[in-house]
Enzyme design. Structure first.
Site, PDB file in Angstrom:
ATOM      1  CG  ASP A  28      -2.061   0.932   1.130  1.00  0.00           C
ATOM      2  OD1 ASP A  28      -2.291   1.490   0.035  1.00  0.00           O
ATOM      3  OD2 ASP A  28      -2.745   1.148   2.151  1.00  0.00           O
ATOM      4  N   GLY A  29       0.318   2.313  -0.598  1.00  0.00           N
ATOM      5  CA  GLY A  29       0.962   3.628  -0.511  1.00  0.00           C
ATOM      6  C   GLY A  29       1.567   4.126  -1.809  1.00  0.00           C
ATOM      7  NE  ARG A  32      -1.444   6.665   1.265  1.00  0.00           N
ATOM      8  CZ  ARG A  32      -1.554   5.752   2.228  1.00  0.00           C
ATOM      9  NH1 ARG A  32      -1.314   6.080   3.478  1.00  0.00           N
ATOM     10  NH2 ARG A  32      -1.930   4.535   1.934  1.00  0.00           N
ATOM     11  CG  ASN A  76      -7.672  -2.022  -6.099  1.00  0.00           C
ATOM     12  OD1 ASN A  76      -6.732  -2.783  -5.969  1.00  0.00           O
ATOM     13  ND2 ASN A  76      -7.971  -1.128  -5.148  1.00  0.00           N
ATOM     14  CD1 TRP A  77     -12.822  -5.060 -10.149  1.00  0.00           C
ATOM     15  CD2 TRP A  77     -12.564  -4.213 -12.195  1.00  0.00           C
ATOM     16  NE1 TRP A  77     -12.324  -6.054 -10.947  1.00  0.00           N
ATOM     17  CE2 TRP A  77     -12.166  -5.568 -12.223  1.00  0.00           C
ATOM     18  CE3 TRP A  77     -12.492  -3.482 -13.382  1.00  0.00           C
ATOM     19  CZ2 TRP A  77     -11.705  -6.201 -13.366  1.00  0.00           C
ATOM     20  CZ3 TRP A  77     -12.027  -4.118 -14.528  1.00  0.00           C
ATOM     21  CH2 TRP A  77     -11.642  -5.461 -14.512  1.00  0.00           C
ATOM     22  NE  ARG A  79      -7.477   2.105  -6.023  1.00  0.00           N
ATOM     23  CZ  ARG A  79      -6.361   2.241  -5.341  1.00  0.00           C
ATOM     24  NH1 ARG A  79      -5.260   2.610  -5.947  1.00  0.00           N
ATOM     25  NH2 ARG A  79      -6.334   2.002  -4.050  1.00  0.00           N
ATOM     26  NE  ARG A 202      -8.589   0.043   5.487  1.00  0.00           N
ATOM     27  CZ  ARG A 202      -8.039   1.234   5.524  1.00  0.00           C
ATOM     28  NH1 ARG A 202      -8.115   1.951   6.633  1.00  0.00           N
ATOM     29  NH2 ARG A 202      -7.429   1.729   4.470  1.00  0.00           N
TER      30      ARG A 202
END
Ligand code: FPP
Length: 253
Positions: A28-29, A32, A76-77, A79, A202
């Site tokens: 993740d990330g 960002r 993620n669909w 997005r 999470r």
């Protein structure tokens, strides 16, 4: 062998003798990381693939056998199409560029998740990667793509129910092991350690069944900056944890 060489060898042996067999990672990330640099989100994902390459290499070097990474979730669909396409493109590129090397190095690739709904070219490449590495057994790389833990369980239950209906199994045969044998991860050990980067705490629908007893490690680092040093840090944290699997330690008796 010099004293120095011997101590390095023994340090590596110590590491290898006590590492988790299976590590799962929520990478993740990326977004960002890109935003902080004024770059499009897709650049973060591109750098994420490089971090993945470093991690596969680092994991194999210290004797980890199984690595499962979350690359694209069923959620993620939601997005923007441009980002979804960028992620599809990166999976494609990863297979096209890395397959022959991974194959040579003994890596068995498995892509877990829902195959329906994936573009035909991706689905064919995934089949090719799995087929060409099917006989490998040095290192197991599982790429969770179009993956959701609940969806995986529902799909497994659907197939199991059909097999009960047609008499392959009696309903009284249904055990945890039987259910596990219908999951995409059938035949693999559960992850001992699950790492999530980027400071979120999470599971986000990742390996819900398989992570029942995984040790969880959360790092603030953004995925594109992840490397072998972070991997070793996670392994050290894992070693310091006491795993009781619902039991008690001998001292508690
Ligand atoms: C989460 O970061 C990451 C993803 C949704 C995709 C992860 C994909 C890769 C690391 C590269 C793909 C690898 C292959 C082999 C296809 P985010 O975008 O949610 O980041 P954010 O939370 O900072 O926005």
């Amino acid at each position: 062998m010099s004293n120095e060489d011997a101590s390095v060898t023994s340090a590596i042996d110590t590491v290898r003798s006590d590492v988790p067999k299976h590590i799962a990672i929520i990478m993740d990330g990326n977004g960002r990381w890109a935003k902080a640099r004024g770059l499009p989100r897709a650049s973060g994902h591109e750098r994420g693939v490089e971090a993945l390459r470093r991690t596969v290499e680092g994991a194999a070097d210290i004797g980890i056998r199984y690595l499962t990474v979350y690359s694209f979730s069923t959620e993620n669909w939601r997005r923007p199409a441009s980002e979804v396409n960028a992620l599809f493109g990166l999976l494609k590129l990863f297979i096209q560029k890395d397959l022959s090397r991974l194959k040579r190095e003994g890596v068995k690739i498995r892509v877990i998740g829902r195959r329906e709904g994936l573009p035909k070219d991706i689905s064919e490449l995934v089949d090719k990667a799995e087929f060409e590495t099917a006989e490998n057994d040095t290192f197991f790389l599982n790429i969770a793509f179009n993956y959701g833990g609940r969806e995986e369980i529902a799909r497994a239950v659907k197939r199991l129910a059909a097999d009960v209906g047609s008499g392959v199994h009696a309903s009284s045969d249904v055990t945890e092991d039987l259910v596990a044998s219908y999951l995409d991860t059938a035949g693999m050990p559960d992850p001992d350690l699950l790492i999530r980067t980027s400071g979120e705490y999470r599971l986000s629908n990742f390996l819900l069944w398989q992570a029942a007893y995984s040790e969880l490690v959360f790092f603030d680092v953004l995925w594109p900056d992840f490397d072998q040093v972070w991997l070793m840090k996670a392994v050290e944290m894992f070693r310091e944890r006491e795993r009781r699997f619902g039991g008690v330690t001998p001292e508690d008796n």
